[in-house]
Scaffold this motif. Structure first.
Motif, PDB file in Angstrom:
ATOM      1  N   HIS A 118      -1.854 -19.773 -15.921  1.00  0.00           N
ATOM      2  CA  HIS A 118      -1.338 -18.296 -15.860  1.00  0.00           C
ATOM      3  C   HIS A 118      -1.437 -18.090 -14.590  1.00  0.00           C
ATOM      4  CE1 HIS A 118      -0.245 -14.374 -16.355  1.00  0.00           C
ATOM      5  NE2 HIS A 118      -1.434 -13.562 -16.093  1.00  0.00           N
ATOM      6  N   ARG A 119      -0.398 -17.485 -13.851  1.00  0.00           N
ATOM      7  CA  ARG A 119      -0.083 -17.219 -12.446  1.00  0.00           C
ATOM      8  C   ARG A 119      -0.628 -15.765 -12.468  1.00  0.00           C
ATOM      9  NH1 ARG A 119       3.022 -19.812  -7.680  1.00  0.00           N
ATOM     10  NH2 ARG A 119       1.200 -21.316  -7.934  1.00  0.00           N
ATOM     11  N   VAL A 120      -1.534 -15.200 -11.772  1.00  0.00           N
ATOM     12  CA  VAL A 120      -1.625 -13.892 -11.779  1.00  0.00           C
ATOM     13  C   VAL A 120      -1.388 -13.199 -10.538  1.00  0.00           C
ATOM     14  CG1 VAL A 120      -3.589 -13.794 -13.450  1.00  0.00           C
ATOM     15  CG2 VAL A 120      -4.126 -14.341 -10.825  1.00  0.00           C
ATOM     16  N   VAL A 121      -1.041 -13.997  -9.278  1.00  0.00           N
ATOM     17  CA  VAL A 121      -0.665 -13.409  -8.224  1.00  0.00           C
ATOM     18  C   VAL A 121       0.589 -14.508  -7.653  1.00  0.00           C
ATOM     19  CG1 VAL A 121      -1.061 -12.652  -5.734  1.00  0.00           C
ATOM     20  CG2 VAL A 121      -2.642 -12.281  -7.486  1.00  0.00           C
ATOM     21  N   ASP A 122       1.647 -13.978  -7.450  1.00  0.00           N
ATOM     22  CA  ASP A 122       2.683 -14.938  -7.075  1.00  0.00           C
ATOM     23  C   ASP A 122       3.458 -14.770  -5.658  1.00  0.00           C
ATOM     24  OD1 ASP A 122       4.887 -16.893  -7.236  1.00  0.00           O
ATOM     25  OD2 ASP A 122       5.678 -15.612  -8.992  1.00  0.00           O
ATOM     26  N   HIS A 123       2.992 -15.517  -4.686  1.00  0.00           N
ATOM     27  CA  HIS A 123       3.558 -15.565  -3.342  1.00  0.00           C
ATOM     28  C   HIS A 123       3.650 -14.189  -2.813  1.00  0.00           C
ATOM     29  CE1 HIS A 123       5.228 -19.425  -4.987  1.00  0.00           C
ATOM     30  NE2 HIS A 123       4.694 -19.932  -3.845  1.00  0.00           N
ATOM     31  N   LEU A 124       2.632 -13.685  -2.803  1.00  0.00           N
ATOM     32  CA  LEU A 124       2.437 -12.116  -2.417  1.00  0.00           C
ATOM     33  C   LEU A 124       2.202 -11.918  -1.037  1.00  0.00           C
ATOM     34  CD1 LEU A 124       2.283  -9.201  -3.418  1.00  0.00           C
ATOM     35  CD2 LEU A 124      -0.343  -9.700  -3.490  1.00  0.00           C
ATOM     36  N   SER A 125       2.965 -11.250  -0.154  1.00  0.00           N
ATOM     37  CA  SER A 125       2.881 -11.192   1.502  1.00  0.00           C
ATOM     38  C   SER A 125       2.852  -9.716   1.731  1.00  0.00           C
ATOM     39  CB  SER A 125       3.978 -11.899   2.167  1.00  0.00           C
ATOM     40  OG  SER A 125       3.770 -13.356   1.721  1.00  0.00           O
ATOM     41  N   PHE A 126       1.907  -9.141   2.551  1.00  0.00           N
ATOM     42  CA  PHE A 126       2.006  -7.747   3.255  1.00  0.00           C
ATOM     43  C   PHE A 126       0.969  -7.887   4.302  1.00  0.00           C
ATOM     44  CE2 PHE A 126      -1.224  -7.579  -0.374  1.00  0.00           C
ATOM     45  CZ  PHE A 126      -2.081  -7.044   0.270  1.00  0.00           C
ATOM     46  N   SER A 127       1.004  -6.819   5.051  1.00  0.00           N
ATOM     47  CA  SER A 127       0.072  -6.768   6.145  1.00  0.00           C
ATOM     48  C   SER A 127      -0.508  -5.333   6.164  1.00  0.00           C
ATOM     49  CB  SER A 127       0.797  -7.140   7.515  1.00  0.00           C
ATOM     50  OG  SER A 127       1.670  -6.562   7.878  1.00  0.00           O
ATOM     51  N   VAL A 128      -1.581  -5.034   6.554  1.00  0.00           N
ATOM     52  CA  VAL A 128      -2.443  -3.695   6.739  1.00  0.00           C
ATOM     53  C   VAL A 128      -2.734  -3.615   8.093  1.00  0.00           C
ATOM     54  CG1 VAL A 128      -3.987  -2.103   6.021  1.00  0.00           C
ATOM     55  CG2 VAL A 128      -3.239  -3.811   4.419  1.00  0.00           C
ATOM     56  N   GLN A 129      -2.056  -2.407   8.656  1.00  0.00           N
ATOM     57  CA  GLN A 129      -2.194  -2.118  10.275  1.00  0.00           C
ATOM     58  C   GLN A 129      -3.410  -1.411  10.318  1.00  0.00           C
ATOM     59  OE1 GLN A 129      -0.347  -3.456  12.389  1.00  0.00           O
ATOM     60  NE2 GLN A 129       0.869  -4.318  10.505  1.00  0.00           N
ATOM     61  N   PRO A 130      -4.189  -1.675  11.429  1.00  0.00           N
ATOM     62  CA  PRO A 130      -5.442  -0.704  11.997  1.00  0.00           C
ATOM     63  C   PRO A 130      -5.317   0.654  11.654  1.00  0.00           C
ATOM     64  CG  PRO A 130      -5.270  -2.748  13.432  1.00  0.00           C
ATOM     65  CD  PRO A 130      -3.847  -2.583  12.790  1.00  0.00           C
ATOM     66  N   GLY A 131      -6.358   1.239  11.116  1.00  0.00           N
ATOM     67  CA  GLY A 131      -6.392   2.550  11.014  1.00  0.00           C
ATOM     68  C   GLY A 131      -5.580   3.272  10.295  1.00  0.00           C
ATOM     69  N   GLU A 132      -5.082   2.358   9.199  1.00  0.00           N
ATOM     70  CA  GLU A 132      -4.033   3.126   8.313  1.00  0.00           C
ATOM     71  C   GLU A 132      -4.613   3.075   6.865  1.00  0.00           C
ATOM     72  OE1 GLU A 132      -0.146   1.315   7.966  1.00  0.00           O
ATOM     73  OE2 GLU A 132      -0.837  -0.431   6.769  1.00  0.00           O
ATOM     74  N   VAL A 133      -4.169   4.046   5.823  1.00  0.00           N
ATOM     75  CA  VAL A 133      -4.689   3.887   4.614  1.00  0.00           C
ATOM     76  C   VAL A 133      -3.577   3.231   3.782  1.00  0.00           C
ATOM     77  CG1 VAL A 133      -5.247   5.444   2.526  1.00  0.00           C
ATOM     78  CG2 VAL A 133      -5.949   6.240   4.798  1.00  0.00           C
ATOM     79  N   PHE A 134      -3.864   2.346   3.245  1.00  0.00           N
ATOM     80  CA  PHE A 134      -2.937   1.270   2.383  1.00  0.00           C
ATOM     81  C   PHE A 134      -3.260   1.395   1.039  1.00  0.00           C
ATOM     82  CE2 PHE A 134      -1.009  -2.394   0.834  1.00  0.00           C
ATOM     83  CZ  PHE A 134       0.245  -2.801   1.640  1.00  0.00           C
ATOM     84  N   ALA A 135      -2.409   1.945   0.154  1.00  0.00           N
ATOM     85  CA  ALA A 135      -2.490   1.800  -1.181  1.00  0.00           C
ATOM     86  C   ALA A 135      -1.755   0.498  -1.710  1.00  0.00           C
ATOM     87  CB  ALA A 135      -1.918   3.099  -1.761  1.00  0.00           C
ATOM     88  N   LEU A 136      -2.522  -0.244  -2.786  1.00  0.00           N
ATOM     89  CA  LEU A 136      -2.106  -1.216  -3.537  1.00  0.00           C
ATOM     90  C   LEU A 136      -1.934  -0.736  -4.989  1.00  0.00           C
ATOM     91  CD1 LEU A 136      -1.153  -4.261  -3.547  1.00  0.00           C
ATOM     92  CD2 LEU A 136      -3.779  -4.755  -3.934  1.00  0.00           C
ATOM     93  N   LEU A 137      -0.973  -0.689  -5.541  1.00  0.00           N
ATOM     94  CA  LEU A 137      -0.731  -0.093  -6.815  1.00  0.00           C
ATOM     95  C   LEU A 137       0.009  -1.127  -7.782  1.00  0.00           C
ATOM     96  CD1 LEU A 137       0.970   3.393  -5.718  1.00  0.00           C
ATOM     97  CD2 LEU A 137      -1.534   2.801  -5.846  1.00  0.00           C
ATOM     98  N   GLY A 138      -0.192  -0.917  -9.222  1.00  0.00           N
ATOM     99  CA  GLY A 138       0.389  -1.897 -10.158  1.00  0.00           C
ATOM    100  C   GLY A 138      -0.320  -1.406 -11.324  1.00  0.00           C
ATOM    101  N   PRO A 139       0.425  -1.575 -12.460  1.00  0.00           N
ATOM    102  CA  PRO A 139      -0.097  -1.748 -13.809  1.00  0.00           C
ATOM    103  C   PRO A 139      -1.243  -2.463 -14.102  1.00  0.00           C
ATOM    104  CG  PRO A 139       1.865  -2.620 -13.836  1.00  0.00           C
ATOM    105  CD  PRO A 139       1.720  -2.509 -12.293  1.00  0.00           C
TER     106      PRO A 139
END
Length: 322
Positions: free
Chosen positions: A34-55
């Protein structure tokens, strides 16, 4: 501000001039077949609030645990504060704070004792008493963890995440179980952290929380990134061209879409409808006439941009998942 807090802020500001705090590149993770994460790409910049959402089951927890160094990617690369979370864990751990969804607090210790214990892991921790006051636990400081309420345990877990003056904080469902007053206090703490240059990765099922606090929102489903932008861009806040209303479920959305000026009509969940139009005043007249002619009673009507919750349900579906 303490000398160490100033140092942390200066380090965070220095990071802002350089590379991202978090870089996820083509990351995949499998559990058996079972593949639970599939070729995921993102970046978070210094000093920011980054929300990772999903069911539930979307791959959020696996992604965050990999960022924290508890799991290794099967494919792709992960960098946190420029470090490999697995191979360079000893260098990374003192620089991050983690607020777990399951608090994992020592039940026989008092709140103050828990914070003193974790403070001992850092060279320059925050003041235990000052942090207890900051999260609203001064009165409960001598209460054993097993006797704390659910909301108090969440606030203590937040204090544990902050005790080491981290540059990066992972907050997993930070306000779950909190009353409205504690929730507002936690939101203000998050805003204070951001103002001091701390980077925050937030996971939450509360869409209004993500919408109010975040600089960037990523929505993942089935392990894949399906949306990434600012809350304003995702919800169309810059263009107030949305009519939202609540009525009996099952109205004919094709007929609603045929009303003059309507670009799109959708029942985003049972009995909750969203219409998009550039001619809102005209649409309101036509919509209320259409509803009157069919003897449909409104229980709510709002004009303005859509909500993050509407978008989330539209992208991920409205069925409940385990």
């Amino acid at each position: 501000m303490s000398a160490h807090t100033q140092t942390t802020t200066q380090m965070a500001q220095a990071l802002q001039k350089g590379s991202p705090t978090i870089v996820v590149g083509n990351f995949s993770k499998n559990y058996g077949a079972h593949r639970v994460v599939d070729h995921l790409s993102f970046s978070v910049q210094p000093g920011e609030v980054f929300a990772l959402l999903g069911p539930n089951g979307a791959g959020k927890t696996t992604t965050v645990e990999t960022l924290e160094g508890y799991r290794a990617p099967d494919e792709g690369s992960i960098r946190v504060l420029g470090l490999d979370p697995i191979r360079q864990a000893q260098q990374l751990k003192p620089r991050i704070g983690v607020m777990l969804q399951q608090d994992g607090l020592y039940p026989a210790l008092t709140a103050r004792e828990v914070l003193r214990l974790f403070a001992g892991y850092y060279a320059h921790p925050q003041s235990v008493d000052a942090l207890l006051e900051r999260v609203g636990l001064t009165a409960a400081s001598k209460t054993r963890c097993r006797r704390l309420s659910g909301g108090q345990k969440r606030r203590l877990a937040l204090a544990v995440a902050l005790i080491g003056n981290p540059e990066l904080v992972f907050l997993d469902e930070p306000t779950a179980g909190m009353d409205p007053q504690a929730r507002q206090t936690t939101w203000e703490i998050i805003r204070e952290l951001k103002r001091s240059g701390v980077t925050i990765l937030l996971t939450t099922h509360l869409m209004d929380e993500a919408e109010r606090l975040s600089d960037q929102v990523a929505i993942i489903d089935h392990g894949q990134l399906i949306a990434l932008d600012t809350p304003e861009n995702l919800t169309g806040a810059k263009n107030a061209n949305i009519v939202r209303f609540v009525a009996p479920e099952g109205l004919d959305c094709q007929q609603l879409a045929a009303l003059p000026g309507v670009k799109k009509a959708e029942e985003v969940r049972a009995g909750s409808y969203v219409l998009e139009s550039d001619t809102i005043p005209t649409l309101l007249v036509d919509l209320t006439t259409w509803l009157r002619d069919r003897n449909v009673t409104l229980s709510e009507l709002r004009v303005g941009h859509g909500s993050l919750e509407d978008l989330f349900l539209r992208l991920t579906g409205s069925e409940v998942r385990d």
